[in-house]
Write a protein that holds these residues in place. Sequence first.
Motif, PDB file in Angstrom:
ATOM      1  N   PRO A  85    -100.458 -87.287  19.698  1.00  0.00           N
ATOM      2  CA  PRO A  85    -100.062 -88.520  19.291  1.00  0.00           C
ATOM      3  C   PRO A  85     -99.757 -89.429  20.395  1.00  0.00           C
ATOM      4  O   PRO A  85     -99.222 -88.942  21.483  1.00  0.00           O
ATOM      5  CB  PRO A  85     -98.840 -88.050  18.539  1.00  0.00           C
ATOM      6  CG  PRO A  85     -98.215 -86.957  19.096  1.00  0.00           C
ATOM      7  CD  PRO A  85     -99.347 -86.029  19.576  1.00  0.00           C
ATOM      8  N   PRO A  86     -99.924 -90.658  20.347  1.00  0.00           N
ATOM      9  CA  PRO A  86     -99.548 -91.735  21.421  1.00  0.00           C
ATOM     10  C   PRO A  86     -97.934 -91.662  21.433  1.00  0.00           C
ATOM     11  O   PRO A  86     -97.194 -91.326  20.420  1.00  0.00           O
ATOM     12  CB  PRO A  86    -100.148 -92.892  21.074  1.00  0.00           C
ATOM     13  CG  PRO A  86    -100.299 -92.774  19.848  1.00  0.00           C
ATOM     14  CD  PRO A  86    -100.709 -91.271  19.215  1.00  0.00           C
ATOM     15  N   PRO A  87     -97.613 -92.007  22.619  1.00  0.00           N
ATOM     16  CA  PRO A  87     -95.868 -92.034  22.588  1.00  0.00           C
ATOM     17  C   PRO A  87     -95.475 -93.056  21.654  1.00  0.00           C
ATOM     18  O   PRO A  87     -94.155 -92.709  20.922  1.00  0.00           O
ATOM     19  CB  PRO A  87     -95.733 -92.784  24.048  1.00  0.00           C
ATOM     20  CG  PRO A  87     -96.505 -92.367  24.769  1.00  0.00           C
ATOM     21  CD  PRO A  87     -97.958 -92.360  23.907  1.00  0.00           C
ATOM     22  N   SER A  88     -96.167 -94.044  20.991  1.00  0.00           N
ATOM     23  CA  SER A  88     -95.562 -94.989  19.897  1.00  0.00           C
ATOM     24  C   SER A  88     -95.219 -94.126  18.710  1.00  0.00           C
ATOM     25  O   SER A  88     -94.567 -94.331  17.949  1.00  0.00           O
ATOM     26  CB  SER A  88     -96.472 -96.072  19.665  1.00  0.00           C
ATOM     27  OG  SER A  88     -97.666 -95.676  19.422  1.00  0.00           O
ATOM     28  N   ARG A 109     -88.549 -94.781  26.247  1.00  0.00           N
ATOM     29  CA  ARG A 109     -87.715 -96.025  26.541  1.00  0.00           C
ATOM     30  C   ARG A 109     -89.181 -97.054  26.757  1.00  0.00           C
ATOM     31  O   ARG A 109     -89.893 -96.614  27.922  1.00  0.00           O
ATOM     32  CB  ARG A 109     -86.937 -95.883  27.607  1.00  0.00           C
ATOM     33  CG  ARG A 109     -85.571 -95.706  27.265  1.00  0.00           C
ATOM     34  CD  ARG A 109     -84.436 -96.017  28.364  1.00  0.00           C
ATOM     35  NE  ARG A 109     -84.788 -95.386  29.896  1.00  0.00           N
ATOM     36  CZ  ARG A 109     -84.449 -94.089  30.126  1.00  0.00           C
ATOM     37  NH1 ARG A 109     -83.623 -93.462  29.396  1.00  0.00           N
ATOM     38  NH2 ARG A 109     -84.491 -93.800  31.244  1.00  0.00           N
ATOM     39  N   GLY A 110     -89.143 -98.298  26.378  1.00  0.00           N
ATOM     40  CA  GLY A 110     -90.259 -99.027  26.437  1.00  0.00           C
ATOM     41  C   GLY A 110     -91.571 -98.363  25.959  1.00  0.00           C
ATOM     42  O   GLY A 110     -91.589 -97.942  24.860  1.00  0.00           O
ATOM     43  N   GLY A 131     -89.184 -95.045  16.241  1.00  0.00           N
ATOM     44  CA  GLY A 131     -88.810 -95.348  14.751  1.00  0.00           C
ATOM     45  C   GLY A 131     -87.902 -94.409  14.333  1.00  0.00           C
ATOM     46  O   GLY A 131     -87.690 -93.350  15.002  1.00  0.00           O
ATOM     47  N   ASP A 132     -87.103 -94.549  13.234  1.00  0.00           N
ATOM     48  CA  ASP A 132     -86.141 -93.756  12.601  1.00  0.00           C
ATOM     49  C   ASP A 132     -86.901 -92.320  11.927  1.00  0.00           C
ATOM     50  O   ASP A 132     -86.346 -91.494  12.064  1.00  0.00           O
ATOM     51  CB  ASP A 132     -85.502 -94.400  11.353  1.00  0.00           C
ATOM     52  CG  ASP A 132     -84.646 -95.598  11.942  1.00  0.00           C
ATOM     53  OD1 ASP A 132     -83.960 -95.293  13.181  1.00  0.00           O
ATOM     54  OD2 ASP A 132     -84.579 -96.620  11.292  1.00  0.00           O
ATOM     55  N   ASP A 133     -88.097 -92.621  11.300  1.00  0.00           N
ATOM     56  CA  ASP A 133     -88.900 -91.320  11.028  1.00  0.00           C
ATOM     57  C   ASP A 133     -90.152 -91.351  11.478  1.00  0.00           C
ATOM     58  O   ASP A 133     -91.224 -91.872  10.992  1.00  0.00           O
ATOM     59  CB  ASP A 133     -88.965 -91.879   9.280  1.00  0.00           C
ATOM     60  CG  ASP A 133     -89.518 -90.483   8.648  1.00  0.00           C
ATOM     61  OD1 ASP A 133     -89.734 -89.624   9.391  1.00  0.00           O
ATOM     62  OD2 ASP A 133     -90.271 -90.950   7.638  1.00  0.00           O
ATOM     63  N   PRO A 134     -90.127 -90.841  12.777  1.00  0.00           N
ATOM     64  CA  PRO A 134     -91.220 -90.777  13.351  1.00  0.00           C
ATOM     65  C   PRO A 134     -92.401 -89.726  13.004  1.00  0.00           C
ATOM     66  O   PRO A 134     -92.063 -88.887  12.468  1.00  0.00           O
ATOM     67  CB  PRO A 134     -90.927 -90.454  15.011  1.00  0.00           C
ATOM     68  CG  PRO A 134     -89.525 -89.787  14.913  1.00  0.00           C
ATOM     69  CD  PRO A 134     -88.972 -90.256  13.605  1.00  0.00           C
TER      70      PRO A 134
END
Lengths: 339, 430
Positions: free
Chosen positions: B157-160, B284-285, B164-167
């Motif tokens: 998966p990409p870092p994005s 972060r970021g 979120g709360d439910d990644p």
Amino acid sequence: MKTSVLFGTLAFAGLAAAGASAATLDDVKARGKLNCGVNTGLAGFAEPDASGEWRGFDVAICRAVAAAILGDPSAVNFVSTTGKTRFTSLASGEIDVLARNTTWTFSRDADLKFDFVGVNYYDGQGFIVPKSLGVTSATELDGATVCIQTGTTTELNLADYFRVNDMSLEPVPIETEAEARTQFLAGACDAYTTDRSGLAAVRVAYPNPDDYVILPETISKEPLGPLVRHGDTEWGDIIRWTYYALVAAEEYGITKDNVEELAAAPGDNPEVNRILGTEGELGAMLGLDSDWAKNAIAVNGNYGEIFADNLGENTQIDLARGLNALYTEGGLQYAPPFR
Amino acid sequence: MTTMTGPPRADGFRIGKLLTDTRYRSYTFQAIAVVLLIVFFGWLVSNAIRNPVLQQSGIDFGFLSEPAGYEISQQPIPYTPQSSHLRAAVIGAINTLIVALLACVTATVLGVIAGILRLSNNWVIRKLMSVYVEIFRNIPVLIWILIFMTLSVNVFPPPSAFRGDDPDATPVLGLMAVTNRGIYFPRPYFTNGIGQVPDAPAADGDDTAPEAQEVASSANWLIVLAVLAGSFFAVRAVNNWATVRQNATGLRPTTWWMTLALWVVPLALTLFLLGLRWDVPELRGFNFQGGILARNSLIALWFALSVYTGAFIAENVRAGILAISSGQTEAAAALGLRPRRIMGLVVLPQALRIIIPPLISQYLNITKNTSLAIVVGYMDLTATLGGITLNQTGRALECILLLMAFYLTFSLVISAVMNAYNASVALKER
């Protein structure tokens, strides 16, 4: 050990030395073909179509030059070059002219010893990001992973831009457009950077172009143009004036459709007559036939037509003329007088 | 059988004898070969001198001191775009060495295991290993590198996805993030120790939170290394003592707990005294920050080179083992040794003599194959000096010369080291 180093070096040098004589025009005429270096495949600029015919903005310049010299727009060997191989190809004489979205810079001109004959596209470097990233400006890219084509001026601009703006950067160097696509679409890089025209071209090829946005910042000047080797100014003149003939043709209303008619007999406009060879001997001064410019324009039309067919608002790439409009319309395209 | 050459007659030298007389013929052909060689090199040199590229710009290494201007992703030593081309080249060289050494180690481990298992009595294992060897050594390594890179980019998966709360994805054990840009590991660091005094405690006087205070750690790592070396020698001494006892009494004392203690206790004590902390990567970021990033370009390249060359090494190992007469195995079995000990004590030590020379070639292949790194964007020497620097400065001949010098030097060093090792395991003739 010593001999193997020597041998390798010399073999390398020997390979690079083939060709490249001073009178390129004679070589091209003798060969009956123009060797033209183009991109490996960039929509709108140079890309083989479904039938394998090369098409695009840079390709049109090659064809116009071939028509001007040899009278045959199909007498071109297209040599696809990467960002890395293009200058070696040109310097070694493998190609006669390089028309590959190449930025005119001081060091390429003075240190690499090439002559940029003009600027056929005024461009600037930009960024494309997925809309879902929520970024609206390049200044928000601190810490981002950026895909970048290696061996281009964009690589240096990117480092400069991030340094000046005090941002950190994780570069992912890539060799070809196809690789950039894989990495960018999978989210392995947050942003992809190259010339804005290139970004517009790759965006339309993405599965969902609307999910991606080109950021408003232009971080560099990228005057793109065809170039030749130093030292053969006659050859450079031919490319330069063929290109200017296309620009002048737009200015004076010579189009693909009316060029034959205008060239049949001298008309009212002496400049048009001189370009089309019905008056004066401009072709002979270049060492070409008097109908050189007529042939060049007849291939794909004038500069405006070439732009509209390959990059303009009616194409998928949908680029506005902007800086590339004629000077009479507020742009930078300006041909010196034909006399 | 006798050969009838007879003593040469003293009838003088004729020009025809250069071809007809066996005594002179070899000299004739050697002379011809030398002349041809000289002509060939002369042609190459004159060609190089007439080369338009060379004539225009000459040979000049001055560009090495100019600022490079480009970014490099994996920086084992500090680097900024303002650093020189030379420094960029050095970073590339270090990156080449990193991936070459990693791949040599893992390829050897893989190769030895696969090679031994190919001779297993278990049909399934034997055939599985044959499949591994045949698949990996018959597809070009470039393709494997691209396959592993494409897989890592598209599977992980990409870092994005961690946001979120439910990644969609969470770091493994909360410590290690596997993304399509690479794997982020926790990074160990020390909060007290020698080298550099930590910054003064925070102004609010809260000195109960020492984890943010990092000290320069290279000296500390040296201490850790010294402790590990001490443990190593202590363990060796214990083993020697056990062998002496075994020779004297016939019984080997139980030493595993001593070995374990000698490795663990001093190390744990040192790390505690130095104030070991872990810097856990955090999203972060755009990216995870902190920790150590093993980029997927490195992993794909390392993995591809390892499995590809491992297949070749497996064949070397198998050939080495098969070359040991089965009488050795049978004799060892007759002495009552178990199969694992037969392999470890009798077969492998003899097989090594046959395995090592081709193994050197495989190590050299790995080193040279690292130059494919640029296809996955790994910044090795070919990518920095032979790629971006060459392209931005246009100094092709100089860059290629330096590249050749580096690869030649490094390959010769590997050869020398491995040849020395080979000499040490070779059969000693007395």
